[in-house]
Design an enzyme around this catalytic site. Structure first.
Site, PDB file in Angstrom:
ATOM      1  CD1 TRP A   1      35.196 -64.606 -37.411  1.00 24.69           C
ATOM      2  CD2 TRP A   1      33.350 -65.190 -36.295  1.00 24.69           C
ATOM      3  NE1 TRP A   1      34.150 -64.593 -38.304  1.00 24.69           N
ATOM      4  CE2 TRP A   1      33.012 -64.949 -37.643  1.00 24.69           C
ATOM      5  CE3 TRP A   1      32.348 -65.557 -35.397  1.00 24.69           C
ATOM      6  CZ2 TRP A   1      31.704 -65.072 -38.120  1.00 24.69           C
ATOM      7  CZ3 TRP A   1      31.047 -65.689 -35.881  1.00 24.69           C
ATOM      8  CH2 TRP A   1      30.741 -65.445 -37.211  1.00 24.69           C
TER       9      TRP A   1
ATOM     10  NE  ARG B   1      27.994 -64.201 -43.201  1.00 26.15           N
ATOM     11  CZ  ARG B   1      28.732 -63.456 -42.401  1.00 26.15           C
ATOM     12  NH1 ARG B   1      29.472 -64.035 -41.465  1.00 26.15           N
ATOM     13  NH2 ARG B   1      28.758 -62.153 -42.513  1.00 26.15           N
TER      14      ARG B   1
ATOM     15  CG  ASP C   1      31.503 -60.111 -44.361  1.00 22.63           C
ATOM     16  OD1 ASP C   1      32.374 -60.959 -44.109  1.00 22.63           O
ATOM     17  OD2 ASP C   1      31.058 -59.323 -43.507  1.00 22.63           O
TER      18      ASP C   1
ATOM     19  CB  SER D   1      38.564 -64.660 -32.196  1.00 18.99           C
ATOM     20  OG  SER D   1      38.730 -66.060 -32.130  1.00 18.99           O
TER      21      SER D   1
ATOM     22  CG  ASP E   1      32.693 -65.040 -42.152  1.00 17.48           C
ATOM     23  OD1 ASP E   1      32.816 -65.556 -41.043  1.00 17.48           O
ATOM     24  OD2 ASP E   1      31.804 -64.202 -42.431  1.00 17.48           O
TER      25      ASP E   1
END
Length: 502
Positions: free
Chosen positions: A202, A291, A263, A139, A265
């Site tokens: 990532w 997030r 989503d 990544s 993450d």
């Protein structure tokens, strides 16, 4: 050693992605401070040819700045921006890459053809060049070294994992998979036995030498939105994980969003290590603005939940956190065929641009995006594809803020609404000079007073800023640097105004 010490390098250098192993992104430099920040000026600009909207953070060691992308490193004089050496290997790439680190005379870079390289920091010569174990491209997270091992991450195809390589030889040491293999005990937290995987790694992590732990966030479960095909908590997706750098063994985990259907993450938020006294006892803590809209404070010795607070006003998916730190869900806030309003949006209440924690103010600074998204399903069939858009309703449009937050109470001490930025926003940096470097998405490089949020200075770089800033000393002068568009900008005081204590 005190985790609040800047380490692993002298305070005038910036040798890992977040400036220090504790990822506070706080510098003890104070030559530039609230009294003279208004005199800052552009000192030089370096164009990274062939690049596209840079997301990288430069590394600085011994007066040399290292600018890394996939397949290339540019080494330049940190005082002038003049080229020292360049390393490039084909093919040219503009894929997102977030920088490098410097360790024992080496800088490290990944390639698009699944190799990891160590370069001689003096001249760019290749010290070692090894294939990535498993054969997948790494990544874009900046590599860094802990306990003599280069730590890197891998995206979620089919699942994400963390790897370690010997910093001197490049030999593969271990791999830790974010998603358990089918049949392992944790696969029982997936109703499908985790056939789809996930858990992308990532972003760079943090390192706690006191506990001998590297600490990372992991990505979302797959498929990201269609949760009915993977009932359960879906370990170790959306987790903060602590791993022994010597063995690659998991020591503890904390899951921020069990059974994520949005989503959100946990890999995208900076993992800030700090010590604080609670009820008369010094605690070893970790903090993340997630997030999903919550700030989490956990015990970094065991992963146990300590505090949690919403830092978003427009939150509709959870009403709070349990005493264990699990979200208290609001029913019905999941993707639908008709579209469902979700606050925060899938883009997140914050995202990968870095937070900062000031040792002087004891405040946590976060780039926050208020606003909501509409999450859609392609059909009602199990596992159907989904997508999201920004809410078209003016009441829920995305608006960017810089917020100064008390970690233990969640109190917002000050809140700056940005003029144009409406998505993610760049990362932040704080200094002992009382400054928060808070650039804006549309190109403003801005210095704020850390205690009040007052704007002290700004300049328009003329292009988008999506990266995080750094500060360093070179030739007796304090500089700030940030990637903007395809250029690196360096700022400093006029040559006649370098007084003060570095």
């Amino acid at each position: 050693a005190d985790i609040n010490d800047p380490g692993p390098s002298p305070p005038g250098e910036w040798v890992v992605y977040s400036g220090s192993y504790n990822s506070q992104r706080h510098s003890p430099l104070k030559q530039v401070n609230t009294s003279n920040a208004s005199r800052l000026q552009v000192k030089w600009v370096y164009h990274v040819s062939g690049s596209h909207e840079l997301e990288m953070v430069p590394a600085v060691k011994d007066g040399v700045m290292y600018i890394a992308q996939y397949n290339r490193v540019d080494a330049i004089d940190a005082r002038t921006g003049n080229v020292v050496w360049r390393f490039q290997r084909p093919p040219a790439s503009t894929a997102a890459y977030r920088g490098t680190s410097v360790y024992n005379g080496k800088v490290f870079v990944a390639t698009t053809d699944a190799r990891l390289l160590a370069l001689d920091a003096r001249n760019g010569g290749v010290v070692w060049d090894v294939p990535v174990e498993g054969g997948r491209r790494l990544s874009g997270a900046a590599p860094y070294v802990a306990k003599g091992k280069v730590i890197v991450g891998v995206l979620d195809q089919p699942n994400g994992y963390i790897q370690a390589y010997d910093a001197e030889t490049g030999k593969h040491a271990w791999t830790w998979h974010a998603i358990p293999k089918i049949g392992e005990p944790e696969s029982k937290t997936w109703s499908d036995g985790q056939k789809e995987g996930g858990g992308a790694i990532w972003m760079s992590g943090s390192y706690d030498p006191e506990q001998n732990l590297i600490i990372y966030g992991t990505g979302q479960p797959n498929p990201p939105y269609s949760g009915e095909v993977r009932e359960g908590d879906n370990l170790y997706s959306d987790c903060i994980v602590a791993i022994d750098p010597d063995t690659g063994k998991l020591k503890w985990y904390f899951q921020t969003t069990p059974h994520d259907q949005h989503d959100w993450d946990a890999t995208s938020g900076t993992l800030v290590l700090f010590d604080e006294v609670i009820d008369g006892k010094k605690r070893k803590l970790l903090m993340q603005a997630n997030r999903n809209g919550f700030v989490y404070v956990i015990d970094r010795t065991n992963g146990k939940f300590v505090r949690g607070h919403a830092f978003l006003n427009s939150m509709n998916w959870a009403s709070g956190l349990t005493k264990e730190g699990r979200p208290i869900l609001v029913p019905g806030v999941v993707p639908t065929v008709q579209g469902n309003l979700t606050c925060p949006s899938t883009a997140g209440a914050t995202n990968w641009p870095s937070t900062t924690y000031s040792l002087e103010t004891k405040l946590f600074y976060v780039h926050v995006v208020e606003g909501c998204g509409i999450n859609f399903r392609a059909s009602s069939a199990p596992g159907a594809g989904t997508s999201y858009i920004e809410s078209p309703d003016e009441r829920y449009r995305w608006v960017s803020h810089i917020r100064a937050i008390e970690p233990m109470t969640g109190k917002v001490v000050w809140d700056n609404t940005e003029v144009r930025s409406n998505h993610y926003g760049p990362g932040l940096l704080s200094t002992a000079g009382g400054i928060v470097f808070a650039p804006e998405q549309y190109g403003q490089a801005t210095m704020l007073d850390a205690r009040s949020g007052k704007r002290l200075w700004h300049v328009n770089t003329g292009d988008f800023i999506t990266a995080s800033p750094i500060t360093y000393m070179a030739g007796g002068q304090q500089y700030f640097a940030i990637a903007s568009g395809t250029n690196i900008f360096a700022f400093g005081l006029p040559d006649d105004a370098k007084g003060g204590t570095p």
